[in-house]
Design a protein around this motif. Structure first.
Motif, PDB file in Angstrom:
ATOM      1  N   ALA A  49       0.866  -1.248   0.020  1.00  0.00           N
ATOM      2  CA  ALA A  49      -0.096   0.016   0.046  1.00  0.00           C
ATOM      3  C   ALA A  49       0.881   1.171   0.094  1.00  0.00           C
ATOM      4  O   ALA A  49       1.953   1.236   0.413  1.00  0.00           O
ATOM      5  CB  ALA A  49      -0.800   0.113   1.173  1.00  0.00           C
ATOM      6  N   TYR A  50       0.568   2.366  -0.620  1.00  0.00           N
ATOM      7  CA  TYR A  50       1.428   3.428  -0.861  1.00  0.00           C
ATOM      8  C   TYR A  50       0.426   4.653  -0.864  1.00  0.00           C
ATOM      9  O   TYR A  50      -0.939   4.617  -1.379  1.00  0.00           O
ATOM     10  CB  TYR A  50       2.073   3.401  -2.353  1.00  0.00           C
ATOM     11  CG  TYR A  50       3.181   2.332  -2.166  1.00  0.00           C
ATOM     12  CD1 TYR A  50       4.303   2.664  -1.841  1.00  0.00           C
ATOM     13  CD2 TYR A  50       2.674   1.066  -2.417  1.00  0.00           C
ATOM     14  CE1 TYR A  50       5.194   1.596  -2.044  1.00  0.00           C
ATOM     15  CE2 TYR A  50       3.683   0.256  -2.638  1.00  0.00           C
ATOM     16  CZ  TYR A  50       4.892   0.281  -2.276  1.00  0.00           C
ATOM     17  OH  TYR A  50       5.911  -0.760  -2.425  1.00  0.00           O
ATOM     18  N   ARG A  51       1.059   5.732  -0.233  1.00  0.00           N
ATOM     19  CA  ARG A  51       0.350   7.222  -0.261  1.00  0.00           C
ATOM     20  C   ARG A  51       1.198   7.908  -1.347  1.00  0.00           C
ATOM     21  O   ARG A  51       2.337   8.160  -1.365  1.00  0.00           O
ATOM     22  CB  ARG A  51       0.465   7.837   1.000  1.00  0.00           C
ATOM     23  CG  ARG A  51      -0.130   9.299   1.101  1.00  0.00           C
ATOM     24  CD  ARG A  51      -0.017  10.004   2.482  1.00  0.00           C
ATOM     25  NE  ARG A  51      -0.366   9.228   3.467  1.00  0.00           N
ATOM     26  CZ  ARG A  51       0.532   8.916   4.620  1.00  0.00           C
ATOM     27  NH1 ARG A  51       1.883   9.240   4.495  1.00  0.00           N
ATOM     28  NH2 ARG A  51       0.031   8.195   5.435  1.00  0.00           N
ATOM     29  N   TRP A  52       0.196   8.619  -2.230  1.00  0.00           N
ATOM     30  CA  TRP A  52       0.750   9.358  -3.353  1.00  0.00           C
ATOM     31  C   TRP A  52       0.460  10.824  -2.741  1.00  0.00           C
ATOM     32  O   TRP A  52      -0.446  11.114  -2.297  1.00  0.00           O
ATOM     33  CB  TRP A  52       0.145   9.178  -4.485  1.00  0.00           C
ATOM     34  CG  TRP A  52       0.034   7.842  -5.250  1.00  0.00           C
ATOM     35  CD1 TRP A  52      -0.054   6.564  -4.883  1.00  0.00           C
ATOM     36  CD2 TRP A  52       1.160   7.811  -6.390  1.00  0.00           C
ATOM     37  NE1 TRP A  52       0.430   5.902  -5.601  1.00  0.00           N
ATOM     38  CE2 TRP A  52       1.062   6.255  -6.582  1.00  0.00           C
ATOM     39  CE3 TRP A  52       1.461   8.309  -7.326  1.00  0.00           C
ATOM     40  CZ2 TRP A  52       1.481   5.748  -7.795  1.00  0.00           C
ATOM     41  CZ3 TRP A  52       2.307   7.950  -8.316  1.00  0.00           C
ATOM     42  CH2 TRP A  52       2.226   6.396  -8.699  1.00  0.00           C
ATOM     43  N   GLU A  53       1.553  11.854  -2.865  1.00  0.00           N
ATOM     44  CA  GLU A  53       1.251  12.877  -2.343  1.00  0.00           C
ATOM     45  C   GLU A  53       2.012  13.883  -3.877  1.00  0.00           C
ATOM     46  O   GLU A  53       2.982  13.774  -4.173  1.00  0.00           O
ATOM     47  CB  GLU A  53       2.139  13.651  -1.491  1.00  0.00           C
ATOM     48  CG  GLU A  53       1.755  12.873  -0.185  1.00  0.00           C
ATOM     49  CD  GLU A  53       2.419  13.288   1.058  1.00  0.00           C
ATOM     50  OE1 GLU A  53       2.564  14.441   1.308  1.00  0.00           O
ATOM     51  OE2 GLU A  53       2.681  12.604   2.177  1.00  0.00           O
TER      52      GLU A  53
END
Length: 153
Positions: A49-53
């Protein structure tokens, strides 16, 4: 006040690389993301899982930034890489998939589809003016991403 902009994209491209190479690149989210323009930060959340900013767009207090998180699932036998939103992360809800199939030894047919809902802290009066701009920007980023992927091989 806030507005929500919905974006749906579908692209089909041929990538000049073998199926295994293309699949491995796209299934490796940090490697794949390195080809996506204007990513400010990609943060691993564990369990693929990854958070994109994304980079901020605009000036000072009028700048907006898209932030969202997804969990990725890769199935090489099916030739698919899918992503589902992680609720409560940022101002976006994004889901989609890559569907890959070999087209000869050194070409892979790739179908990309994604659906995004971005909630932006803007007055509702601006929705008619801002929606097309946001959609145009997102389309442009995806087009650059597709070209960057082709160039990677």
């Amino acid at each position: 006040m806030a507005i929500t902009v919905t974006i749906e994209l579908n692209r089909e491209i041929e990538i000049p690389g073998g199926f295994d190479e293309v699949f491995d690149l796209l299934a490796d989210v940090p490697r794949s993301a390195s080809h996506f323009p204007k990513v400010h930060q990609l943060t691993g959340l564990g369990d693929n899982a990854y958070r994109w900013e994304m980079e901020k767009v605009g000036i000072d207090k009028h700048a907006i930034q898209s932030v969202y998180a997804c969990k990725y699932h890769a199935n090489k036998d099916a030739g698919t890489i899918t992503w589902e939103p992680i609720k409560g992360e940022g101002n976006g809800v994004v889901r989609g998939a890559w569907e890959l199939s070999p087209k000869g030894d050194n070409v892979t047919s790739a179908r990309f589809r994604t659906n995004a809902e971005l909630t932006l802290p803007l007055p509702s009066l601006l929705k008619l003016a801002i929606s097309p701009v946001v959609k145009h920007e997102f389309n442009g980023l995806v087009d650059i991403y597709m070209n960057n992927l082709k160039s990677a091989f």
